[in-house]
Design a protein around this motif. Structure first.
Motif, PDB file in Angstrom:
ATOM      1  N   ARG A  71       0.819  -1.220   0.000  1.00  9.81           N
ATOM      2  CA  ARG A  71       0.000   0.000   0.000  1.00  9.81           C
ATOM      3  C   ARG A  71       0.853   1.270   0.000  1.00  9.81           C
ATOM      4  O   ARG A  71       0.412   2.313   0.440  1.00  9.81           O
ATOM      5  CB  ARG A  71      -0.893  -0.008   1.257  1.00  9.81           C
TER       6      ARG A  71
ATOM      7  N   SER B 290       3.683   4.145  -1.920  1.00 11.10           N
ATOM      8  CA  SER B 290       3.675   4.908  -3.181  1.00 11.10           C
ATOM      9  C   SER B 290       4.468   4.176  -4.261  1.00 11.10           C
ATOM     10  O   SER B 290       4.510   4.610  -5.407  1.00 11.10           O
ATOM     11  CB  SER B 290       4.278   6.296  -2.981  1.00 11.10           C
TER      12      SER B 290
ATOM     13  N   ASN C 219      -0.703 -17.143  12.037  1.00 10.49           N
ATOM     14  CA  ASN C 219      -0.788 -15.996  12.951  1.00 10.49           C
ATOM     15  C   ASN C 219      -0.142 -16.324  14.294  1.00 10.49           C
ATOM     16  O   ASN C 219      -0.466 -17.340  14.903  1.00 10.49           O
ATOM     17  CB  ASN C 219      -2.293 -15.701  13.150  1.00 10.49           C
TER      18      ASN C 219
ATOM     19  N   THR D  79       0.566  11.070  -2.033  1.00 12.97           N
ATOM     20  CA  THR D  79      -0.239  10.469  -1.004  1.00 12.97           C
ATOM     21  C   THR D  79      -0.592  11.508   0.066  1.00 12.97           C
ATOM     22  O   THR D  79      -0.140  12.643  -0.035  1.00 12.97           O
ATOM     23  CB  THR D  79       0.481   9.260  -0.369  1.00 12.97           C
TER      24      THR D  79
ATOM     25  N   ARG E 294       1.612   3.974   7.889  1.00 12.41           N
ATOM     26  CA  ARG E 294       3.056   4.019   8.150  1.00 12.41           C
ATOM     27  C   ARG E 294       3.286   3.675   9.625  1.00 12.41           C
ATOM     28  O   ARG E 294       2.760   4.378  10.496  1.00 12.41           O
ATOM     29  CB  ARG E 294       3.624   5.417   7.899  1.00 12.41           C
TER      30      ARG E 294
ATOM     31  N   THR F 216      12.416   1.419   0.665  1.00 13.71           N
ATOM     32  CA  THR F 216      13.693   1.696   0.000  1.00 13.71           C
ATOM     33  C   THR F 216      14.888   1.109   0.743  1.00 13.71           C
ATOM     34  O   THR F 216      15.810   0.588   0.133  1.00 13.71           O
ATOM     35  CB  THR F 216      13.883   3.234  -0.118  1.00 13.71           C
TER      36      THR F 216
HETATM   37  P1  FAD Z   1       3.891  -4.410   6.866  1.00 15.06           P
HETATM   38  O1  FAD Z   1       4.036  -4.411   5.408  1.00 15.06           O
HETATM   39  O2  FAD Z   1       2.618  -3.893   7.406  1.00 15.06           O
HETATM   40  O3  FAD Z   1       4.089  -5.917   7.326  1.00 15.06           O
HETATM   41  C1  FAD Z   1       3.785  -6.368   8.613  1.00 15.06           C
HETATM   42  C2  FAD Z   1       3.111  -7.716   8.475  1.00 15.06           C
HETATM   43  O4  FAD Z   1       3.032  -8.349   9.739  1.00 15.06           O
HETATM   44  C3  FAD Z   1       1.690  -7.637   7.940  1.00 15.06           C
HETATM   45  O5  FAD Z   1       1.619  -8.296   6.694  1.00 15.06           O
HETATM   46  C4  FAD Z   1       0.853  -8.292   9.020  1.00 15.06           C
HETATM   47  O6  FAD Z   1      -0.228  -9.047   8.504  1.00 15.06           O
HETATM   48  C5  FAD Z   1       1.872  -9.170   9.725  1.00 15.06           C
HETATM   49  N1  FAD Z   1       1.507  -9.493  11.115  1.00 15.06           N
HETATM   50  C6  FAD Z   1       0.951  -8.662  12.023  1.00 15.06           C
HETATM   51  N2  FAD Z   1       0.713  -9.310  13.175  1.00 15.06           N
HETATM   52  C7  FAD Z   1       1.130 -10.592  12.992  1.00 15.06           C
HETATM   53  C8  FAD Z   1       1.101 -11.751  13.817  1.00 15.06           C
HETATM   54  N3  FAD Z   1       0.635 -11.717  15.074  1.00 15.06           N
HETATM   55  N4  FAD Z   1       1.572 -12.924  13.298  1.00 15.06           N
HETATM   56  C9  FAD Z   1       2.054 -12.969  12.027  1.00 15.06           C
HETATM   57  N5  FAD Z   1       2.081 -11.891  11.199  1.00 15.06           N
HETATM   58  C10 FAD Z   1       1.635 -10.722  11.688  1.00 15.06           C
HETATM   59  N6  FAD Z   1       8.458   3.514   1.506  1.00 15.06           N
HETATM   60  C11 FAD Z   1       9.284   3.705   0.440  1.00 15.06           C
HETATM   61  O7  FAD Z   1      10.449   3.356   0.496  1.00 15.06           O
HETATM   62  N7  FAD Z   1       8.833   4.258  -0.719  1.00 15.06           N
HETATM   63  C12 FAD Z   1       7.560   4.719  -0.861  1.00 15.06           C
HETATM   64  O8  FAD Z   1       7.173   5.192  -1.924  1.00 15.06           O
HETATM   65  C13 FAD Z   1       6.706   4.601   0.267  1.00 15.06           C
HETATM   66  N8  FAD Z   1       5.445   5.080   0.204  1.00 15.06           N
HETATM   67  C14 FAD Z   1       4.603   4.901   1.238  1.00 15.06           C
HETATM   68  C15 FAD Z   1       3.298   5.393   1.130  1.00 15.06           C
HETATM   69  C16 FAD Z   1       2.378   5.143   2.138  1.00 15.06           C
HETATM   70  C17 FAD Z   1       0.978   5.670   2.002  1.00 15.06           C
HETATM   71  C18 FAD Z   1       2.756   4.386   3.264  1.00 15.06           C
HETATM   72  C19 FAD Z   1       1.753   4.071   4.311  1.00 15.06           C
HETATM   73  C20 FAD Z   1       4.063   3.939   3.406  1.00 15.06           C
HETATM   74  C21 FAD Z   1       4.998   4.199   2.406  1.00 15.06           C
HETATM   75  N9  FAD Z   1       6.319   3.763   2.490  1.00 15.06           N
HETATM   76  C22 FAD Z   1       7.190   3.950   1.444  1.00 15.06           C
HETATM   77  C23 FAD Z   1       6.800   3.054   3.693  1.00 15.06           C
HETATM   78  C24 FAD Z   1       6.773   1.539   3.509  1.00 15.06           C
HETATM   79  O9  FAD Z   1       5.661   1.148   2.746  1.00 15.06           O
HETATM   80  C25 FAD Z   1       6.750   0.858   4.858  1.00 15.06           C
HETATM   81  O10 FAD Z   1       7.822   1.333   5.628  1.00 15.06           O
HETATM   82  C26 FAD Z   1       6.879  -0.653   4.771  1.00 15.06           C
HETATM   83  O11 FAD Z   1       6.002  -1.204   3.807  1.00 15.06           O
HETATM   84  C27 FAD Z   1       6.600  -1.293   6.127  1.00 15.06           C
HETATM   85  O12 FAD Z   1       6.745  -2.666   5.986  1.00 15.06           O
HETATM   86  P2  FAD Z   1       6.618  -3.661   7.204  1.00 15.06           P
HETATM   87  O13 FAD Z   1       7.035  -4.990   6.712  1.00 15.06           O
HETATM   88  O14 FAD Z   1       7.363  -3.111   8.365  1.00 15.06           O
HETATM   89  O15 FAD Z   1       5.090  -3.642   7.586  1.00 15.06           O
END
Ligand code: FAD
Length: 566
Positions: free
Chosen positions: A64, A66, A195, A294, A342, A377
């Motif tokens: 989700r 950009s 989970n 965004t 975020r 990134t």
């Molecule tokens: P997530 O992708 O949310 O992954 C966490 C996962 O943990 C989820 O899939 C969830 O289901 C799982 N989970 C939760 N609880 C449990 C549990 N109990 N057991 C097992 N699994 C579990 N970054 C860039 O570099 N470039 C961009 O252009 C950019 N644009 C952005 C635009 C928006 C609107 C947003 C919101 C963010 C953007 N970012 C961008 C930042 C980037 O998208 C995030 O930093 C990154 O995707 C976060 O990833 P994550 O793996 O930490 O979290």
């Protein structure tokens, strides 16, 4: 990069059986980009590692975003030189590891005054030097007529000129899958729909995580020496599973994007626009569509599938209407939308937009390592740091790394990343070699699956049935659905249409015309009953409707102000 021979519902079943029996070195919780990067890094170093994801891989923030691999220009504005250099370097690395997932695009920043022009010129000049940008991708400064020649869709009134620089376009969910599959090819266990519901501990240390397989309903403890919490917006929820003594640390900021048809906003390049409250947002052309985004607002609602609000959509549409010489866009032009959260770290007294986008590692009283913040990134570097830290902790427990790691994180290409630098040339060569496979099918497969496209194309050439289209108007073939189930662990129709093929976003019809044929194929492969097919189709249609529920608010409602933090 070798691929796992099979990565399907069958593999998933075997993985779950293994998880119930073996003790791991590391269990990673969360299958977004953070967890996917960590499991790959740990597998490269030779650790016995697994990742469990509560729903589907990338279903959280990592599908989700950009979808930009930022060179770090925006961190320059915040004065964070370290982050600029890291982002710029990571962009270079990713272009080597998976060229199809980091494709350079021109960004045009139109300016309307001499002062604005001078500011942009100084900023881009500094960025080029600091980020060591290659000569042919350094900034260009254009005057008014040159700007309008490069992007004729811009409104000519008041344009003084523009600054042009490069960023890379990625596909966030595909980047997650590429990392997950790369880790699996190196021997890691990676399971979706698993989970973590609680932890077990002994003498003040975590010993196991109780994992519920949400497909079968079975729950069992998974033993590991170390647990890494990469649960994105759910990081606090997982931290709190350790019990008393932990306090919430996250500050969630929501961002939305809107999708319109490309023929309604026929942009040739990405345009950086300034909103009424002085924020930068993008209009990014991508195949048949253009997306706008965004926003950046405080968020307190439910974490699963956040919804786009009418005011947020209006804010983006109004900004685009100030920039482009087309009939004003209305809600009727919106064909799709997404909202993401975020996972930032709360900083006392700071507004959402002022909070650092740096990652931070937190270690709980029982040894749980949690990671929050960060960007798509810089995911690889972040993973390197965390696994480095995990390695030290494991060494204290007597687990040492093999002398010969399986590869280097900055050098081992990702699954699908063997196209060579020139992805277009790779596609052109395939088209020449396989003239019987439609050119648009080849292009789609290379853009989506990188070098994996080659095998899909060979399969189609050998068995024309695989080349049958799921919908007459789209180059989406049967081979793609089979690939998603057999080699990408797609378990539901939504997994395929939203996060494997990305049709929910990049097809103006949200994949709806592909859904019936895809569901039928998945039925055969996954052994679904007829009722399940109907259920999957109904669920998917409802999901598409939900992403656009804000449109029901009516196009004519009065504009309201969106409370942006800064
Ligand atoms: P997530 O992708 O949310 O992954 C966490 C996962 O943990 C989820 O899939 C969830 O289901 C799982 N989970 C939760 N609880 C449990 C549990 N109990 N057991 C097992 N699994 C579990 N970054 C860039 O570099 N470039 C961009 O252009 C950019 N644009 C952005 C635009 C928006 C609107 C947003 C919101 C963010 C953007 N970012 C961008 C930042 C980037 O998208 C995030 O930093 C990154 O995707 C976060 O990833 P994550 O793996 O930490 O979290």
């Amino acid at each position: 990069m070798p691929r796992p021979a099979e990565f399907s519902f069958r593999t998933r079943k075997n993985y779950l059986a293994q998880l119930a029996q073996e003790e791991l070195d590391i269990l990673v919780i969360g299958g977004g980009i953070t967890g996917a990067g960590i499991v790959r890094d740990a597998a490269l170093r030779g650790f016995k590692v697994a990742l469990v994801e509560r729903r589907d891989f990338a279903i959280g923030t990592s599908s989700r975003s950009s979808k930009l691999i930022h060179g770090g220009l925006r961190y320059l504005q915040q004065g964070d030189v370290g982050l600029v250099m890291e982002a710029a370097n990571e962009r270079r690395v990713l272009r080597q590891l998976a060229p199809h997932l980091a494709r350079p695009i021109k960004m045009i920043v139109p300016v309307h005054s001499r002062t604005g022009y001078a500011t942009i010129r100084a900023g881009l000049w500094t960025f080029d030097r600091m980020a060591r940008v290659e000569k042919d991708e350094r900034k260009e400064m254009l005057d008014g007529p040159e700007t309008l020649k490069l992007e004729p869709l811009l409104k000519p009134q008041g344009i003084y000129g523009s600054g042009v620089y490069y960023e890379c376009l990625t596909d966030d969910a595909r980047l997650v899958i590429a990392n997950i599959k790369s880790a699996a090819a190196l021997g890691a266990i990676t399971v979706n729909y698993a989970n973590v519901t609680s932890f077990l501990s002994d003498a003040g240390r975590l010993t196991a995580a109780v994992v519920k397989d949400t497909v079968s309903g079975a729950a069992f403890p998974v033993r590991a020496k170390l647990f890494i919490n990469a649960a994105g917006p759910w990081v606090d929820a997982v931290r709190l599973l350790q019990g008393e003594g932990e306090t919430p640390k996250l500050h969630l900021a929501k961002g939305i994007h809107l999708i319109v048809r490309h023929d309604r906003l026929p942009l040739t390049h990405t345009v950086v626009m300034t909103t009424s409250d002085k924020r930068s947002i993008f209009a990014i052309p991508r195949g048949e569509v253009v997306y706008l985004g965004t926003t950046d607002t405080d968020y307190k609602g439910p974490f699963d599938d956040p919804m786009v609000e009418e005011e947020e959509a209006r804010y983006l549409i109004e900004t685009a209407n100030r920039y482009f010489a087309v009939d004003p866009l209305t809600f009727a032009d919106i064909v799709g939308a997404w909202a993401g959260l975020r996972p930032l770290l709360h900083e006392e007294g700071k507004k959402t937009s002022e909070i650092s986008r740096k990652d931070e590692i937190m270690v709980g009283s029982m040894g749980l390592i949690s990671i929050a913040g960060g960007k798509l990134t810089t995911y690889r570097k972040m993973a390197e740091r965390i696994v480095g830290m995990a390695a030290l902790q494991l060494a204290e427990q007597g687990v040492t790394m093999p002398l010969q790691p399986k590869g280097k994180s900055e050098a081992a290409t990702l699954v699908g990343g063997d196209t060579g630098d020139d992805v277009e040339q790779f596609a052109a060569d395939l088209k020449e070699r396989w003239p019987r496979v439609a050119a648009e099918v080849v292009e789609r497969l290379v853009a989506t699956y990188g070098s994996d496209a080659e095998r899909l194309i060979e399969d189609i050439a050998a068995d024309p049935e695989l080349g049958e289209r799921c919908s007459p108007e789209l180059p989406v073939t049967r081979a793609e659905v089979e690939f998603a189930v057999r080699e990408e662990m797609a378990m539901t129709l939504e997994d395929f249409l939203e996060r494997r093929s990305r049709l929910l976003l990049w097809d103006p019809n949200n994949g709806i015309t592909v859904a019936p044929a895809a569901a039928k194929l998945m039925k055969t492969m996954l052994g679904w009953e007829e009722r399940r097919v109907e259920l999957e189709l109904a669920r998917y249609r409802r999901h598409v409707d939900d992403t656009k529920a804000f449109l029901n608010g009516g196009i004519d409602a009065l504009p309201k102000k969106v409370a942006h933090a800064g």
